[in-house]
Design a protein around this motif. Sequence first.
Motif, PDB file in Angstrom:
ATOM      1  N   ASP A 212      -2.796   5.247  16.886  1.00 52.87           N
ATOM      2  CA  ASP A 212      -3.988   4.376  16.287  1.00 52.87           C
ATOM      3  C   ASP A 212      -3.742   4.298  14.853  1.00 52.87           C
ATOM      4  O   ASP A 212      -4.402   3.743  14.192  1.00 52.87           O
ATOM      5  CB  ASP A 212      -5.415   5.053  16.408  1.00 52.87           C
ATOM      6  CG  ASP A 212      -5.780   5.159  18.105  1.00 52.87           C
ATOM      7  OD1 ASP A 212      -5.355   4.438  18.539  1.00 52.87           O
ATOM      8  OD2 ASP A 212      -6.285   6.374  18.169  1.00 52.87           O
ATOM      9  N   ALA A 213      -2.309   4.457  14.465  1.00 54.58           N
ATOM     10  CA  ALA A 213      -2.414   4.316  13.227  1.00 54.58           C
ATOM     11  C   ALA A 213      -0.992   3.216  12.912  1.00 54.58           C
ATOM     12  O   ALA A 213      -0.498   2.973  13.804  1.00 54.58           O
ATOM     13  CB  ALA A 213      -1.795   5.795  12.280  1.00 54.58           C
ATOM     14  N   PRO A 214      -0.968   2.728  11.646  1.00 53.22           N
ATOM     15  CA  PRO A 214       0.034   1.689  11.669  1.00 53.22           C
ATOM     16  C   PRO A 214       1.486   2.336  11.384  1.00 53.22           C
ATOM     17  O   PRO A 214       1.933   2.530  10.203  1.00 53.22           O
ATOM     18  CB  PRO A 214      -0.234   0.967  10.148  1.00 53.22           C
ATOM     19  CG  PRO A 214      -1.351   1.868   9.420  1.00 53.22           C
ATOM     20  CD  PRO A 214      -1.924   2.730  10.524  1.00 53.22           C
ATOM     21  N   LEU A 317       1.275   6.779   5.238  1.00 54.03           N
ATOM     22  CA  LEU A 317       0.423   6.036   5.909  1.00 54.03           C
ATOM     23  C   LEU A 317      -0.284   5.277   4.850  1.00 54.03           C
ATOM     24  O   LEU A 317      -0.572   5.691   3.859  1.00 54.03           O
ATOM     25  CB  LEU A 317      -0.414   6.870   6.868  1.00 54.03           C
ATOM     26  CG  LEU A 317      -0.023   7.400   7.907  1.00 54.03           C
ATOM     27  CD1 LEU A 317      -1.147   8.520   8.544  1.00 54.03           C
ATOM     28  CD2 LEU A 317       0.660   6.356   8.981  1.00 54.03           C
ATOM     29  N   PRO A 318      -0.115   3.805   5.047  1.00 53.98           N
ATOM     30  CA  PRO A 318      -0.872   2.797   4.025  1.00 53.98           C
ATOM     31  C   PRO A 318      -2.376   3.167   4.350  1.00 53.98           C
ATOM     32  O   PRO A 318      -3.072   3.715   5.468  1.00 53.98           O
ATOM     33  CB  PRO A 318      -0.727   1.461   4.666  1.00 53.98           C
ATOM     34  CG  PRO A 318      -0.601   1.704   5.999  1.00 53.98           C
ATOM     35  CD  PRO A 318       0.321   3.198   6.239  1.00 53.98           C
ATOM     36  N   PRO A 319      -3.046   3.110   3.274  1.00 52.29           N
ATOM     37  CA  PRO A 319      -4.869   3.418   3.271  1.00 52.29           C
ATOM     38  C   PRO A 319      -5.339   2.565   4.257  1.00 52.29           C
ATOM     39  O   PRO A 319      -5.089   1.296   4.446  1.00 52.29           O
ATOM     40  CB  PRO A 319      -5.318   3.277   1.633  1.00 52.29           C
ATOM     41  CG  PRO A 319      -4.165   2.536   1.182  1.00 52.29           C
ATOM     42  CD  PRO A 319      -2.868   2.695   1.816  1.00 52.29           C
ATOM     43  N   ARG A 320      -6.713   2.977   4.726  1.00 53.44           N
ATOM     44  CA  ARG A 320      -7.126   2.358   5.831  1.00 53.44           C
ATOM     45  C   ARG A 320      -8.041   1.348   4.997  1.00 53.44           C
ATOM     46  O   ARG A 320      -8.642   1.913   4.082  1.00 53.44           O
ATOM     47  CB  ARG A 320      -8.004   3.185   6.650  1.00 53.44           C
ATOM     48  CG  ARG A 320      -7.155   4.049   7.755  1.00 53.44           C
ATOM     49  CD  ARG A 320      -8.172   4.744   8.656  1.00 53.44           C
ATOM     50  NE  ARG A 320      -7.279   5.294   9.672  1.00 53.44           N
ATOM     51  CZ  ARG A 320      -6.918   5.129  10.906  1.00 53.44           C
ATOM     52  NH1 ARG A 320      -7.104   3.817  11.233  1.00 53.44           N
ATOM     53  NH2 ARG A 320      -6.293   5.966  11.571  1.00 53.44           N
ATOM     54  N   PRO A 321      -8.360   0.218   5.657  1.00 54.35           N
ATOM     55  CA  PRO A 321      -9.211  -0.864   4.896  1.00 54.35           C
ATOM     56  C   PRO A 321     -10.485  -0.330   5.096  1.00 54.35           C
ATOM     57  O   PRO A 321     -10.982   0.413   5.837  1.00 54.35           O
ATOM     58  CB  PRO A 321      -8.887  -2.185   5.757  1.00 54.35           C
ATOM     59  CG  PRO A 321      -8.308  -1.682   7.139  1.00 54.35           C
ATOM     60  CD  PRO A 321      -7.727  -0.424   6.627  1.00 54.35           C
TER      61      PRO A 321
END
Length: 321
Positions: A212-214, A317-321
């Motif tokens: 579920d992560a990018p 991991l990029p920060p979630r919007p």
Amino acid sequence: MRRLFLSLLAVTVSLGAGFVLRSFAAADATVELEELRWKQRVLLLPERADESLGSTWRRYAAGLAERDLVVFRRSKEGFVQVFPRTEQRVVLLDEPSSERQPFIGVTLIGKDGGVKRRWRAETADVPREVFARIDGMPMRQAEMRRDRALGQDLVGSKAPRWTVGPEWDGSPPLRLADLRGQVVVVRFWTDTCPFCAKSLPALQALADEFADAPVAFVGLYQSKPRGSERRWSDAVALARKLGVTFPLAYDHDWKTLRAWWLDGRPTRATSASFVIGPDGTIVHVHPGPVFFESDDPRDARANADYQAIRAAIRAHLPPRP
């Protein structure tokens, strides 16, 4: 690497502590111990009386590879190489002598050609004792320091584009640029590698964890030996049998493997893995050959490498919007 040769001559090689072996000409390939000197350690095993011991050594394949061990087991023809496995049978025959006791135990030969230790019998404890003896050697400790540094010079550099395909499975053809903004995990693998057979399921476990992560996972297949062409469908079938669901692509002639990893650098394995940050920068390199999650102390190195890959993914991991 050692030189394999066919010959009609018998060559006698003398080692330390009065240990003498002979390589004989035969229909099989033969290998001289002198060709292994300063490159690999040698482990000689007796004829196998207990089949469970054979599986014990297979269990330690990663440890054998890490310590540059080539293993021969005695048979009626002499010593036959059992690790690493080769397409051609490799034979190393014992030098018969009535002046010494017949070989019945386990013998460890160092890279300098000297006998480091003998065990009277092959037991389930011998692999652990072999590794402990090797790990206590100054040469091995220097090797471990060197191995930890492999690939670290690439961290912080931009990952080159890959040149793979046209064969893809599990997705349409992808470009690395298409995955910008995600963490990308790339593993070079082949279908004849026992370490890939352990690492690919471990990589799939990470893919499931970060589903579920990018995060994108890609397996780049290399046919061994270089220049050979194996059926892509067979390679894909093996990966899927191992549980892999992420995209796979064929790296013909190792073009991407050479550009990313092999050309111009010392390496220990072709099965390297890369973690690439969302901006396309390499943030972690695993130099191979194997990693997987385990709480068994005997798998400490493989587990530590697995946890390092997981930590690198999490950290970037990029920060979630």
